[in-house]
Design a protein around this motif. Structure first.
Motif, PDB file in Angstrom:
ATOM      1  N   VAL A 103       1.718  -6.518  28.071  1.00 31.63           N
ATOM      2  CA  VAL A 103       1.979  -5.701  29.252  1.00 31.63           C
ATOM      3  C   VAL A 103       3.092  -6.294  30.107  1.00 31.63           C
ATOM      4  O   VAL A 103       3.143  -7.500  30.325  1.00 31.63           O
ATOM      5  CB  VAL A 103       0.692  -5.605  30.112  1.00 31.63           C
ATOM      6  N   SER A 104       3.977  -5.421  30.609  1.00 28.93           N
ATOM      7  CA  SER A 104       4.984  -5.846  31.571  1.00 28.93           C
ATOM      8  C   SER A 104       4.933  -4.885  32.763  1.00 28.93           C
ATOM      9  O   SER A 104       5.160  -3.685  32.622  1.00 28.93           O
ATOM     10  CB  SER A 104       6.369  -5.804  30.914  1.00 28.93           C
ATOM     11  N   VAL A 105       4.594  -5.433  33.935  1.00 30.60           N
ATOM     12  CA  VAL A 105       4.364  -4.609  35.129  1.00 30.60           C
ATOM     13  C   VAL A 105       5.549  -4.728  36.076  1.00 30.60           C
ATOM     14  O   VAL A 105       6.052  -5.823  36.329  1.00 30.60           O
ATOM     15  CB  VAL A 105       3.102  -5.103  35.895  1.00 30.60           C
ATOM     16  N   TYR A 106       5.957  -3.597  36.649  1.00 32.30           N
ATOM     17  CA  TYR A 106       6.954  -3.639  37.721  1.00 32.30           C
ATOM     18  C   TYR A 106       6.458  -2.801  38.898  1.00 32.30           C
ATOM     19  O   TYR A 106       5.861  -1.731  38.718  1.00 32.30           O
ATOM     20  CB  TYR A 106       8.323  -3.096  37.263  1.00 32.30           C
ATOM     21  N   ASP A 107       6.697  -3.306  40.106  1.00 28.84           N
ATOM     22  CA  ASP A 107       6.401  -2.556  41.335  1.00 28.84           C
ATOM     23  C   ASP A 107       7.443  -2.968  42.371  1.00 28.84           C
ATOM     24  O   ASP A 107       7.797  -4.145  42.460  1.00 28.84           O
ATOM     25  CB  ASP A 107       4.986  -2.912  41.840  1.00 28.84           C
ATOM     26  N   PRO A 108       7.926  -2.024  43.185  1.00 31.05           N
ATOM     27  CA  PRO A 108       8.974  -2.379  44.148  1.00 31.05           C
ATOM     28  C   PRO A 108       8.553  -3.413  45.198  1.00 31.05           C
ATOM     29  O   PRO A 108       9.378  -4.195  45.637  1.00 31.05           O
ATOM     30  CB  PRO A 108       9.318  -1.048  44.835  1.00 31.05           C
ATOM     31  N   VAL A 109       7.277  -3.422  45.627  1.00 34.57           N
ATOM     32  CA  VAL A 109       6.909  -4.389  46.681  1.00 34.57           C
ATOM     33  C   VAL A 109       5.617  -5.171  46.421  1.00 34.57           C
ATOM     34  O   VAL A 109       5.337  -6.125  47.153  1.00 34.57           O
ATOM     35  CB  VAL A 109       6.791  -3.729  48.088  1.00 34.57           C
ATOM     36  N   ALA A 110       4.836  -4.777  45.424  1.00 33.89           N
ATOM     37  CA  ALA A 110       3.501  -5.385  45.299  1.00 33.89           C
ATOM     38  C   ALA A 110       3.417  -6.494  44.253  1.00 33.89           C
ATOM     39  O   ALA A 110       2.318  -6.972  43.947  1.00 33.89           O
ATOM     40  CB  ALA A 110       2.478  -4.285  44.992  1.00 33.89           C
ATOM     41  N   LEU A 111       4.567  -6.929  43.711  1.00 38.09           N
ATOM     42  CA  LEU A 111       4.499  -7.891  42.600  1.00 38.09           C
ATOM     43  C   LEU A 111       3.905  -9.239  43.009  1.00 38.09           C
ATOM     44  O   LEU A 111       3.142  -9.834  42.252  1.00 38.09           O
ATOM     45  CB  LEU A 111       5.890  -8.107  41.989  1.00 38.09           C
ATOM     46  N   ASP A 112       4.249  -9.733  44.206  1.00 33.19           N
ATOM     47  CA  ASP A 112       3.710 -11.041  44.617  1.00 33.19           C
ATOM     48  C   ASP A 112       2.186 -10.990  44.707  1.00 33.19           C
ATOM     49  O   ASP A 112       1.492 -11.878  44.209  1.00 33.19           O
ATOM     50  CB  ASP A 112       4.281 -11.469  45.983  1.00 33.19           C
TER      51      ASP A 112
END
Ligand SMILES: NC(=O)C1=CN([C@@H]2O[C@H](COP(=O)(O)OP(=O)(O)OC[C@H]3O[C@@H](n4cnc5c(N)ncnc54)[C@H](O)[C@@H]3O)[C@@H](O)[C@H]2O)C=CC1
Ligand SMILES: O=C(O)[C@H]1O[C@H](OP(=O)(O)OP(=O)(O)OC[C@H]2O[C@@H](n3ccc(=O)[nH]c3=O)[C@H](O)[C@@H]2O)[C@H](O)[C@@H](O)[C@@H]1O
Length: 439
Positions: A354-363
């Motif tokens: 799995v590779s996840v991307y989110d504009p602001v919630a990654l941290d």
């Protein structure tokens, strides 16, 4: 000219920071308090520790004007404030589905010994009915000023992503009060917001309004997701069905978006806490449907994984999976009970890469799910992916060009977990498009 009140806001999380900054914005003198010293340091520098549209500007303005300050000292708060708002967390208990109200107890225990003069303490947290009554006794017992202290319950209805707007222009204000002076003080505090419908009631009803509102919203979402399940069995289209329902003014179109369901720090825990409390009160049967609401909601997450599995031909093990979205909803960095991350995690447990991307919630996502893979952009997440899942409908994702985006993936397979993409456009670009509740 409105009266300026000296207000404290105890607990500066998603709710507390918003409340504090908005109260300063409308002219009150505000002191925020939290036990998290790092957060307080950041806030005193005008830095917002969360992502919330428009809130950074209000925070900076409040801090620069001197009307908004933050502390970790309960003594300072007690000396400063005439009105103390309680914005503590009430998460689900770890040993049951009930709410954990210990943060409220701890805050009362820390504040009360410093309350040497009359003041108003106002609960805003979402609590099991009966909590206000219990905290009122606790407060009066522990405070030197005793019953010169008033308590009120004033539940909050803001939505993340729209928190500032919802605080400055709420649909309604609910005041659970025992004295006219408490009502007068709260009306004066909210007077700068204008003419807002206000319901004045007792403690228990004020607490119940909040639980009832969130339960209704959760039920509406699970209702349309139940229709999605039936559509899947009958080859119907839940998006067209919801549109048709929406024209009936009695039903209304809001909160009828079918997909992977509700998450966040509120709806899931609130329906469980409400059920648990009703059972304690001997009224469990009245809310037994909320268990079904919860189950329908969780089933939708499994269905999204199933669709991904079907698209890659049976097994996700060893397959590259792009996950677009980590936050529980767009325009938020909140990942509490996020359906997106629950699905990403379930796919990883099946052996998916799995590779996840989110504009602001990654941290926040990395802290909660350190073993998931993360990427710095949608296209990086989708490099050589065998299947892509859209799980949080950020506008960046909804606006992706399916042709251009398709050039980086191994296979053009997409699960639209939020019914947010155009099936026509994505299919025209050669994608195998699957969505929940649609053929
Ligand atoms: N997040 C939201 O959009 C909304 C939340 N609510 C309700 O408001 C309440 C707060 O929710 P959130 O702000 O999301 O929670 P949160 O967990 O983000 O914030 C709670 C804050 O209280 C602080 N805290 C914990 N113990 C403390 C203590 N003893 N003394 C002082 N501070 C302490 C924590 O450090 C944290 O900053 C909950 O009951 C929630 O259900 C209601 C409406 C909207
Ligand atoms: O008590 C709270 O904390 C708050 O909970 C919710 O607000 P919030 O959790 O910020 O977000 P919502 O917009 O309600 O969305 C909740 C979840 O439902 C999902 N949802 C929403 C609407 C819809 O049609 N379908 C759907 O799946 C969203 O994706 C999200 O995961 C309520 O809407 C607020 O009124 C309430 O104050």
């Amino acid at each position: 000219m409105h009266t300026r009140n000296r207000i404290t806001v105890i607990g500066t999380g998603y709710l507390g920071i918003t409340h504090a900054a908005c109260m300063a914005e409308v002219g009150h003198e505000v002191l925020g308090l939290d036990i998290d010293a790092d957060k307080i340091r950041q806030l005193n520098h005008g830095e917002l520790p969360i992502h919330e549209n428009g809130l950074d500007e209000l925070l900076r303005r409040g801090v620069v004007s001197g009307r908004l300050r933050f502390t970790t000292s309960f003594q300072e708060a007690a000396e400063f404030g005439d009105v103390h708002f309680l914005c503590l967390g009430t998460p689900q208990r770890t040993d049951s589905s009930a709410a954990d109200t210990s943060q409220l107890d701890a805050a009362i225990d820390a504040l009360a010994p410093h309350l040497t003069r009359a003041c108003l303490v106002v609960g805003k947290s979402t609590v099991p009915v009966g909590t206000a009554e219990r905290l009122n006794r606790r407060l009066i017992e522990r405070a030197p000023a005793g019953d010169a202290i008033n308590l009120a319950w004033n539940p909050e209805f803001l939505r993340e992503g729209f928190a500032v707007k919802d605080t400055l222009s709420p649909d309604r204000i609910v005041l659970g009060v025992r004295t006219e002076s408490a009502e007068r003080t709260l009306r004066a505090i909210y007077a700068p917001l204008g003419d807002i419908p206000t319901v004045v009631t007792d403690f228990a009803t004020a607490e119940l309004v909040k639980a009832a509102a969130n339960s209704f919203l959760a039920t509406k979402i699970s209702y349309i997701n139940a229709m999605a399940e039936v559509c899947e069995a009958a080859q119907g289209d839940v998006v067209a069905l919801a549109e048709a329902l929406s024209y009936d003014g009695r039903i209304g179109g809001r909160f009828l978006n079918a997909g992977i369901g509700f998450g966040g720090g509120c709806l899931p825990k609130d329906i469980r806490a409400f059920t648990a409390r009703a059972e304690e009160l001997g009224a469990g049967r009245a809310l037994s449907f909320l268990r079904e609401v919860d189950e329908i909601n969780i089933r939708r997450r499994s269905r999204a994984v199933e669709l991904a599995r079907e698209l890659v031909g049976g097994s996700l093990a060893g397959r590259a999976v792009a996950v677009l979205g980590a936050a529980f909803k767009p325009d938020s960095d909140d990942i509490r009970d996020s359906p997106a991350l629950a699905i990403a995690n379930a796919i990883q447990e099946e052996g998916g890469l799995v590779s996840v991307y989110d504009p602001v919630a990654l941290d926040n996502a990395r802290k909660a799910y350190p073993t998931l893979g993360y990427a710095g952009s949608p296209t990086e997440a989708a490099q050589e992916a065998h299947v892509t899942l859209l799980l949080t409908e950020w506008s960046d994702f909804v606006e992706l060009d399916p042709e251009e985006f398709g050039s980086v993936v191994a296979d053009r397979n997409v699960v639209d977990g939020r019914n947010a993409l155009s099936p026509i456009a994505w299919r025209a670009a050669g994608w195998n498009y699957r969505a929940l509740g649609r053929p």
